[in-house]
Enzyme design. Structure first.
Site, PDB file in Angstrom:
ATOM      1  N   TYR A 142       0.862  -1.183   0.000  1.00  0.00           N
ATOM      2  CA  TYR A 142       0.000   0.000   0.000  1.00  0.00           C
ATOM      3  C   TYR A 142       0.894   1.227   0.000  1.00  0.00           C
ATOM      4  O   TYR A 142       1.495   1.576   1.014  1.00  0.00           O
ATOM      5  CB  TYR A 142      -0.918  -0.029   1.220  1.00  0.00           C
ATOM      6  CG  TYR A 142      -1.923   1.095   1.321  1.00  0.00           C
ATOM      7  CD1 TYR A 142      -2.170   1.973   0.275  1.00  0.00           C
ATOM      8  CD2 TYR A 142      -2.653   1.276   2.498  1.00  0.00           C
ATOM      9  CE1 TYR A 142      -3.092   2.991   0.386  1.00  0.00           C
ATOM     10  CE2 TYR A 142      -3.588   2.289   2.625  1.00  0.00           C
ATOM     11  CZ  TYR A 142      -3.800   3.143   1.578  1.00  0.00           C
ATOM     12  OH  TYR A 142      -4.722   4.160   1.702  1.00  0.00           O
ATOM     13  N   LYS A 170      -1.450  -1.488  -3.914  1.00  0.00           N
ATOM     14  CA  LYS A 170      -2.526  -0.498  -3.858  1.00  0.00           C
ATOM     15  C   LYS A 170      -1.879   0.871  -4.000  1.00  0.00           C
ATOM     16  O   LYS A 170      -1.098   1.292  -3.151  1.00  0.00           O
ATOM     17  CB  LYS A 170      -3.295  -0.605  -2.542  1.00  0.00           C
ATOM     18  CG  LYS A 170      -4.378   0.462  -2.379  1.00  0.00           C
ATOM     19  CD  LYS A 170      -5.028   0.387  -0.998  1.00  0.00           C
ATOM     20  CE  LYS A 170      -6.011   1.536  -0.796  1.00  0.00           C
ATOM     21  NZ  LYS A 170      -6.583   1.566   0.574  1.00  0.00           N
TER      22      LYS A 170
END
Length: 299
Positions: A142, A170
């Site tokens: 992320y 992400k």
């Protein structure tokens, strides 16, 4: 068993970063979490992120995190990917959270970039690979430098992609140029982490998105990604443009605040926020109603 995945879409295409419902007195609402998870999967989500930023993870204990993952797995784990947020700025603590998430049935792990202490790229590499080594679950990185203070550089992403369990990223970096190069060079499954850029990132090679607005418009997001995959670019663009007021409205303030406000308007489990987060003001709630209505959301 988790739903079927492929190397190209290891967590499906449409995921929502789920809020953590609390009771009126601020306790963890596991029944509400199960009902909300079922609602989101029924709406078309392939997976749910549990204990992420939108899940108020900074304010929940390790035991609460495990209890929440267990409850959501029990509710929807046979038909949706349950991905546990276990990233912290302490590698050993993240390893402990990863192992706990694996024990209670999570299907994957979300690892945010260590925040505040701002490690160098070699530190990021060591941090992420140590956690991936410690648990037997697929990992979604992320990358959100606006919150963490440090980006994951493309060269580091390419190195991390060599790890057999680091399979996805992400992307909340907000840089389509860097994303284009990183997607091409790393081979990681790329997920948009910025709702306004969901469609633009699909255009440069993303396979799906981890959404906040998915709490209220999952069917539309599902239709948009399906249209894009089918080659109907015009339809995907029309859906994107229809949702612009929702993308804007849900981020006029912190996303978890507007999300819990929107869920409350729809009569869905949410509850209060834990300090230091606070609920919407009456004025913010009225503006949210206007924004959602402009995007076609029925309240």
């Amino acid at each position: 068993m988790a739903p079927t995945s492929t190397p190209q879409t290891p967590f499906g295409r449409v995921l929502t970063a789920m809020v953590t419902p609390f009771t009126a007195d601020g306790a963890l609402d596991l029944d509400g979490a199960q009902r909300l998870a079922a609602h989101l999967v029924d709406a078309g989500n392939d997976g749910l992120i549990i204990n992420g930023t939108t899940g108020e993870s900074p304010t929940t204990s390790d035991a609460e995190k495990a209890d929440l993952v267990r409850a959501v797995v029990e509710a929807v784990g046979d038909r949706a990917h349950v991905v546990a947020g276990v990233g912290t700025n302490n590698t050993q603590h993240s390893i402990e959270l990863a192992r706990a998430a694996e024990r209670v049935g999570a299907h994957g792990l979300l690892l945010v970039t260590p925040y505040y202490n701002k490690p160098p790229q070699e530190g990021l590499y060591l941090h992420f690979t140590a956690i991936a080594d410690a648990a037997g679950l697929p990992v979604m990185l992320y990358d959100i430098p606006g919150r963490s203070g440090v980006p994951i550089n493309t060269e580091t992403l390419v190195r991390l992609a060599e790890h057999p369990r680091i399979v996805a990223n992400k992307d909340a970096k907000g840089d389509l140029g860097r994303a284009s190069w990183a997607i091409a060079r790393s081979g990681l499954a790329w997920y948009s982490g910025d709702d306004m850029l969901n469609l633009p990132l699909l255009a440069v090679g993303a396979v799906g998105f981890v959404s906040v607005v998915g709490h209220v418009v999952t069917p539309e997001l599902r239709a948009m990604v399906d249209a894009h995959v089918a080659g109907d670019v015009q339809k995907a663009l029309e859906i994107h443009q229809k949702l612009l007021p929702v993308f804007t409205g849900m981020f006029r303030t912190q996303g978890v605040m507007t999300t819990k406000g929107a869920l409350a308007l729809q009569g869905l489990p949410a509850g209060p926020l834990r300090a230091p987060m606070v609920g919407l003001t009456p004025e913010e709630t009225e503006q949210l109603k206007i924004d959602l209505a402009a995007g076609g959301v029925q309240l």
